[in-house]
Design an enzyme around this catalytic site. Structure first.
Site, PDB file in Angstrom:
ATOM      1  N   CYS A  15      14.372   4.323  73.833  1.00  8.15           N
ATOM      2  CA  CYS A  15      15.381   3.410  73.980  1.00  8.15           C
ATOM      3  C   CYS A  15      15.478   2.769  72.523  1.00  8.15           C
ATOM      4  CB  CYS A  15      14.717   2.412  74.944  1.00  8.15           C
ATOM      5  SG  CYS A  15      16.125   1.203  75.245  1.00  8.15           S
ATOM      6  N   CYS A  27      13.643  -3.352  80.476  1.00 13.27           N
ATOM      7  CA  CYS A  27      14.978  -3.483  80.308  1.00 13.27           C
ATOM      8  C   CYS A  27      15.147  -5.078  80.189  1.00 13.27           C
ATOM      9  CB  CYS A  27      15.973  -2.930  81.562  1.00 13.27           C
ATOM     10  SG  CYS A  27      16.022  -1.428  81.798  1.00 13.27           S
ATOM     11  N   GLU A  82      13.397  -4.181  68.499  1.00 11.49           N
ATOM     12  CA  GLU A  82      12.325  -3.462  69.161  1.00 11.49           C
ATOM     13  C   GLU A  82      12.807  -1.861  69.699  1.00 11.49           C
ATOM     14  OE1 GLU A  82       9.677  -7.104  70.923  1.00 11.49           O
ATOM     15  OE2 GLU A  82      11.507  -6.585  72.051  1.00 11.49           O
ATOM     16  N   CYS A 131      22.720 -10.263  70.131  1.00 13.19           N
ATOM     17  CA  CYS A 131      23.822  -9.666  70.756  1.00 13.19           C
ATOM     18  C   CYS A 131      24.829 -10.813  70.860  1.00 13.19           C
ATOM     19  CB  CYS A 131      23.353  -9.430  72.152  1.00 13.19           C
ATOM     20  SG  CYS A 131      24.946  -8.434  73.041  1.00 13.19           S
ATOM     21  N   CYS A 172      24.995 -12.151  78.669  1.00 16.11           N
ATOM     22  CA  CYS A 172      24.608 -11.855  79.838  1.00 16.11           C
ATOM     23  C   CYS A 172      23.485 -12.720  80.462  1.00 16.11           C
ATOM     24  CB  CYS A 172      24.317 -10.434  80.150  1.00 16.11           C
ATOM     25  SG  CYS A 172      25.601  -9.584  79.591  1.00 16.11           S
ATOM     26  N   CYS A 213      20.098 -11.456  80.786  1.00 21.35           N
ATOM     27  CA  CYS A 213      19.284 -10.636  79.527  1.00 21.35           C
ATOM     28  C   CYS A 213      18.564 -11.509  78.444  1.00 21.35           C
ATOM     29  CB  CYS A 213      20.530  -9.903  79.053  1.00 21.35           C
ATOM     30  SG  CYS A 213      19.911  -8.932  77.421  1.00 21.35           S
TER      31      CYS A 213
HETATM   32  N1  SAH Z   1      24.362  -4.016  75.787  1.00 23.54           N
HETATM   33  C1  SAH Z   1      24.446  -2.943  76.485  1.00 23.54           C
HETATM   34  C2  SAH Z   1      22.881  -2.103  76.273  1.00 23.54           C
HETATM   35  C3  SAH Z   1      21.784  -2.916  76.447  1.00 23.54           C
HETATM   36  S1  SAH Z   1      21.245  -3.583  77.685  1.00 23.54           S
HETATM   37  C4  SAH Z   1      24.510  -3.261  77.964  1.00 23.54           C
HETATM   38  O1  SAH Z   1      24.520  -4.492  78.278  1.00 23.54           O
HETATM   39  O2  SAH Z   1      24.963  -2.044  78.513  1.00 23.54           O
HETATM   40  C5  SAH Z   1      20.451  -2.223  78.672  1.00 23.54           C
HETATM   41  C6  SAH Z   1      20.514  -2.499  80.265  1.00 23.54           C
HETATM   42  O3  SAH Z   1      19.515  -3.171  80.998  1.00 23.54           O
HETATM   43  C7  SAH Z   1      22.021  -3.001  80.966  1.00 23.54           C
HETATM   44  O4  SAH Z   1      22.205  -2.259  82.060  1.00 23.54           O
HETATM   45  C8  SAH Z   1      21.552  -4.559  81.022  1.00 23.54           C
HETATM   46  O5  SAH Z   1      22.307  -4.980  81.651  1.00 23.54           O
HETATM   47  C9  SAH Z   1      20.130  -4.367  81.739  1.00 23.54           C
HETATM   48  N2  SAH Z   1      19.313  -5.573  81.432  1.00 23.54           N
HETATM   49  C10 SAH Z   1      19.421  -6.617  80.530  1.00 23.54           C
HETATM   50  N3  SAH Z   1      18.719  -7.490  81.107  1.00 23.54           N
HETATM   51  C11 SAH Z   1      17.790  -7.215  82.036  1.00 23.54           C
HETATM   52  C12 SAH Z   1      16.772  -7.510  82.913  1.00 23.54           C
HETATM   53  N4  SAH Z   1      16.282  -8.791  82.573  1.00 23.54           N
HETATM   54  N5  SAH Z   1      16.239  -7.076  83.909  1.00 23.54           N
HETATM   55  C13 SAH Z   1      16.944  -5.774  84.178  1.00 23.54           C
HETATM   56  N6  SAH Z   1      17.891  -5.374  83.506  1.00 23.54           N
HETATM   57  C14 SAH Z   1      18.578  -6.007  82.526  1.00 23.54           C
HETATM   58 FE1  SF4 Z   2      23.787  -8.145  75.087  1.00 24.12          FE
HETATM   59 FE2  SF4 Z   2      22.098  -8.013  76.788  1.00 24.12          FE
HETATM   60 FE3  SF4 Z   2      24.665  -8.436  77.848  1.00 24.12          FE
HETATM   61 FE4  SF4 Z   2      23.893  -6.121  76.977  1.00 24.12          FE
HETATM   62  S1  SF4 Z   2      22.913  -7.152  78.798  1.00 24.12           S
HETATM   63  S2  SF4 Z   2      25.691  -7.134  76.421  1.00 24.12           S
HETATM   64  S3  SF4 Z   2      22.156  -6.561  75.336  1.00 24.12           S
HETATM   65  S4  SF4 Z   2      23.636  -9.941  76.742  1.00 24.12           S
END
Ligand code: SAH
Ligand code: SF4
Length: 393
Positions: free
Chosen positions: A128, A368, A115, A135, A139, A142
């Protein structure tokens, strides 16, 4: 630990004639483009000029058809058409949110999907983009992290996301003209699906194409790479890309960060901060963005805010507070607005900018952390439905 082990890219930027078809020129570095042209009969003497011309057609004017490259001889254009293509990923679905945010579902080779999100604001337009399908990291907050890694995107598939968004926004200048003054896509953030520093070479090559002055020509200060904290690659990013850095910090103790951002078990807060302290000098950039997702009763106390400002002391920084965006089955809740405000206030008083990121495109699941391949989502919900049916009988 398997969840943080570096993965080997299965796509390479080294140009090679694939058995299944011609070479795609999109995503090749200038040096690689030169090499393939020479391999196809262009003289060493002419190669530099030809690279410049083809580069400009592809990246400045968005041309996809060699026959339109009018400053090249007809038989040279025919040679190009016989051996090469100019291909960007296909948009299979486009959604436009009530707030103007656009989400593109894009299909790449092998039928995988990623996406891409365009966020228009009054003073800028941010694209973005994604660097991986899924991934390897997990996390807890996420959505992408619940989808296992399928593969790294190639450099062509990464820069192709910028090109397809420009197609949709009609943002290619007429051939012969330079870029528009007011750009619709003025910024790029590597904050879509995937961990960009686990796909280093392809992300680097794609961003170097985005910054090249004879093409898309975005300043390195308008590109932000977000990492969860792949420490060994951070200094390399400063050196070989030089864009702005955002770090997914999200917690102020190792105990909590281990749970939220599991890569912390490999490189903990202290190790990460030591590397971050070097980044502004190495990349000659002003400050680092600390991303901090606000999770109710997990990381949002006043004590967390105070610890955060202590930890980052001495690092030129801004703290971007991200209200948690919900997704089906998420194990967290968003902090209350008053809590977010109180947290932001403590950081602000300590002398740091602490903007709260306004969720965009929530109605189309474009905010995000909500990104995930649609097919994967469909599979998951089917599984969920089956589980629910079972539970009910
Ligand atoms: N993998 C990279 C970039 C993608 S995530 C990283 O983790 O930095 C982009 C941002 O969105 C990151 O700061 C991530 O922690 C945040 N993010 C992920 N899931 C989220 C959620 N459900 N609500 C708000 N922010 C989120
Ligand atoms: Fe991967 Fe999501 Fe963690 Fe970013 S925030 S490293 S996309 S699992």
């Amino acid at each position: 630990m398997t969840d943080t082990a570096p993965i080997t890219p299965d796509v390479t930027t080294i140009p090679r004639k694939l058995p299944e078809g011609p070479v795609n020129l999109v995503g090749l570095t200038r040096a690689a483009l030169r090499q393939v042209l020479i391999e196809h009969g262009t003289s060493e003497k002419q190669a530099k000029m030809r690279v410049g011309q083809i580069w400009q057609w592809i990246y400045q004017w968005g041309v996809r058809d060699f026959s339109q490259m009018t400053n090249l001889a007809k038989d040279y254009r025919a040679m190009l058409a016989d051996n090469f293509v100019i291909a960007v990923p296909e948009v299979v679905n486009k959604q436009v949110s009530r707030d103007g945010t656009r989400k593109y579902l894009v299909r790449i080779n092998g039928g995988h999907e990623v996406e891409v999100v365009y966020i228009p604001e009054t003073d800028r337009g941010t694209l973005c983009i994604s660097s991986q399908v899924g991934c390897t990291l997990t996390c807890s907050f996420c959505h992408t992290g619940t989808q296992r890694l399928v593969r790294n995107l190639s450099a062509g598939e990464i820069i192709g996301q910028v090109m397809l968004a420009r197609d949709d926004l009609c943002e290619w200048p007429e051939p012969g003209r330079r870029s528009y003054d007011a750009r619709l896509i003025s910024n790029i953030v590597l904050m879509g699906m995937g961990e960009p520093l686990y796909n280093f070479e392809n992300v680097r090559d794609a961003m170097n194409i985005a910054m090249d002055g004879d093409g898309i020509s975005l300043s390195r200060r308008r590109i932000t790479l977000s990492t969860s904290g792949v420490v060994p690659e951070i200094a390399r990013a400063a050196d070989e890309i030089g864009c702005l850095l955002a770090v997914s910090f999200h917690a102020t103790t190792d105990e909590v960060r281990d749970r939220l951002v599991p890569i912390n078990r490999k490189w903990n807060i202290e190790t990460l901060l030591a590397t971050l302290r070097e980044y502004p000098r190495l990349s000659n950039s002003e400050r680092i963005t600390f991303e901090y997702v606000m999770l109710k009763d997990v990381n949002d106390s006043d004590a967390d805010a105070r610890r955060l400002v202590q930890l980052i002391k001495g690092i030129p920084a801004k703290i971007n507070l991200i209200p948690f965006n919900e997704w089906p089955g998420a194990p967290h809740q968003r902090s209350d607005p008053e809590r977010i405000e109180a947290f932001a206030e403590i950081i602000y008083r300590a002398g740091y900018a602490s903007p709260v990121r306004r969720p965009r495109g929530e109605d189309i699941m474009a905010a995000c952390g909500q990104l995930k391949s649609a097919t994967e989502r469909a599979r998951k919900s089917k599984r969920q439905i089956e589980a629910e049916t079972k539970a009910a009988t």
